[in-house]
Motif scaffolding. Structure first.
Motif, PDB file in Angstrom:
ATOM      1  N   GLY A   1       0.822  -1.202   0.000  1.00 31.61           N
ATOM      2  CA  GLY A   1       0.000   0.000   0.000  1.00 31.61           C
ATOM      3  C   GLY A   1       0.857   1.254   0.000  1.00 31.61           C
ATOM      4  N   TYR A   2       0.257   2.372  -0.354  1.00 31.15           N
ATOM      5  CA  TYR A   2       0.985   3.637  -0.397  1.00 31.15           C
ATOM      6  C   TYR A   2       0.154   4.781   0.159  1.00 31.15           C
ATOM      7  N   GLY A   3      -0.767   4.454   1.117  1.00 26.22           N
ATOM      8  CA  GLY A   3      -1.562   5.480   1.769  1.00 26.22           C
ATOM      9  C   GLY A   3      -2.805   5.890   0.999  1.00 26.22           C
ATOM     10  N   GLU A   4      -3.274   5.051   0.103  1.00 21.71           N
ATOM     11  CA  GLU A   4      -4.435   5.381  -0.716  1.00 21.71           C
ATOM     12  C   GLU A   4      -5.723   5.398   0.109  1.00 21.71           C
ATOM     13  N   ASN A   5      -6.669   6.250  -0.303  1.00 27.36           N
ATOM     14  CA  ASN A   5      -7.979   6.370   0.338  1.00 27.36           C
ATOM     15  C   ASN A   5      -9.043   6.519  -0.741  1.00 27.36           C
TER      16      ASN A   5
ATOM     17  N   VAL B   1      -4.157   9.227  -3.434  1.00 28.04           N
ATOM     18  CA  VAL B   1      -3.183   9.496  -2.378  1.00 28.04           C
ATOM     19  C   VAL B   1      -3.202  11.007  -2.208  1.00 28.04           C
TER      20      VAL B   1
END
Length: 64
Positions: free
Chosen positions: A25-29, A58
């Protein structure tokens, strides 16, 4: 590498899906922007969205 799909329904609405094929993951919302939502650009004036959008993003300093 990205995977994407695009299709239209009988009413003429266009749907686009895309993903990043990463193993972490890379902090996606989830981001939901209704039609007319003021999009805050970092280096330009805010612009009202022409279409409603539901997608992943992101954020950096409150900018998608």
């Amino acid at each position: 590498m990205c995977t994407a799909v695009r299709f239209s329904n009988e009413e003429g609405f266009v749907f686009l899906g895309r993903n990043l094929d990463w193993s972490c993951g890379y902090g996606e919302n989830v981001r939901i922007m209704p039609k007319g939502f003021k999009i805050p650009w970092a280096f330009d004036e805010s612009t009202p969205a022409k279409h409603a959008v539901i997608g992943m993003c992101v954020e950096f300093q409150n900018y998608p």
